[in-house]
Scaffold this active site. Structure first.
Site, short mmCIF file in Angstrom:
data_model
loop_
_atom_site.label_atom_id
_atom_site.label_comp_id
_atom_site.label_asym_id
_atom_site.label_seq_id
_atom_site.Cartn_x
_atom_site.Cartn_y
_atom_site.Cartn_z
N SER A 167 1.07 4.04 -13.34
CA SER A 167 2.44 4.23 -12.88
C SER A 167 3.38 3.97 -14.04
CB SER A 167 2.76 3.25 -11.75
OG SER A 167 4.16 3.23 -11.46
N TYR A 180 2.04 -5.47 -8.54
CA TYR A 180 1.87 -4.04 -8.79
C TYR A 180 2.04 -3.72 -10.28
CZ TYR A 180 2.42 1.01 -8.16
OH TYR A 180 2.26 2.37 -8.23
#
Length: 284
Positions: A167, A180
């Protein structure tokens, strides 16, 4: 290499490849599977959501049978990972060309508004680590025997390929995203470390870092309600991107397809975020 026709009649480069995708039941994984199947490749999906996985394999992708199959897999269980990879290897007659480590916890924030000050975040932190970082390592480890070449040489065509889906949050963050962001950044280190180690087996390792990719419609509910990417975002969302729009799942699928064939790329990150991370102020 010249373009040939796959089993579906669609063009692709070279022979059809055997591709294993984790987290393939919905979202980016489902879209990538559909794209690669449309190019004539063979695809095996792993996912923990049995109902969604069954629907995707037997209904959404039914037209691609018998080149697609799947197995339920818990990415937090080393034994389940071994069983899932073994099932894929059996489907592919013991040879896997490409692994796409897409599965993971997609939620960026700690739940319930918690911050890292809250000791209760430990269980979520552990889940992020096990799912988003340990699992890609373990799945890759289990795949190596079915992917490696005994004596790769410089004249060989591109061999096996492992692609991690990370990401752009590996490089930037919001508050309360420690679990995350850390695991997505960890994939960057895992990518170049694995690329160096896997050279001996003729395996390339790269990473795709998506930005805002809208795939909320890529599931059974989206199909049944007729949801589309076009219906999900307004002008303000699109304007945040230098490319002029929010990302589609197909954008990641196409990046993956490129890396599958990019024989001179290994240990690299490809950021696919429509240029959003290059704009200091998204409102300007």
């Amino acid at each position: 290499m010249p373009e040939t026709l796959g089993l579906s009649g669609s063009p692709h480069r070279g022979e059809p490849k055997n591709i294993l995708i984790t987290g393939g039941a919905q979202g980016i994984g489902r879209c990538t599977a559909r794209h690669l199947l449309s190019q004539g490749h063979n695809v095996f999906l792993l996912d923990f959501n049995e109902a969604e996985l069954t629907y995707t394999t037997q209904t959404h992708l039914a037209s691609f049978a018998p080149r697609v199959s799947s197995a339920v897999c818990n990415l937090r269980s080393p034994s389940s990972i071994k069983e899932g990879v073994s099932a894929a290897a059996s489907f592919f007659s013991k040879h896997i060309d490409v692994l796409i480590n897409n599965g993971g916890i997609a939620r960026a924030y700690f739940t319930g508004g918690k911050t890292m000050e809250d000791p209760d975040t430990l269980s979520e932190w552990t889940a992020y680590l096990e799912t988003n970082l340990t699992a890609p390592f373990l799945v890759s480890q289990a795949v190596i025997p079915y992917m490696k070449r005994p004596s790769p040489s410089p004249s060989d065509e591109p061999g096996g390929c492992i692609i991690h889906i990370s990401s752009f949050r590996a490089h930037q963050s919001d508050p309360n995203c420690e679990g995350y962001a850390s695991t997505k950044a960890g994939l960057l280190g895992l990518t170049h470390a694995m690329a160096v180690s896997a050279q001996q087996w003729g395996i390339r390792v790269n990473m795709v870092s998506p930005g805002w990719i809208s795939v909320r419609h890529e599931n059974r509910e989206g199909d049944e309600k007729g949801l589309k990417w076009e219906d999900s975002h307004g002008d303000e969302d699109h304007a945040q991107h230098l490319a002029g729009r929010v990302g589609r799942g197909e954008d990641i699928a196409e990046a993956v397809e490129y890396l599958m064939h990019a024989g001179f790329m290994s240990g690299q990150e490809v950021v696919v975020d429509g240029g959003a991370s290059k704009r200091k102020n998204p409102k300007v």
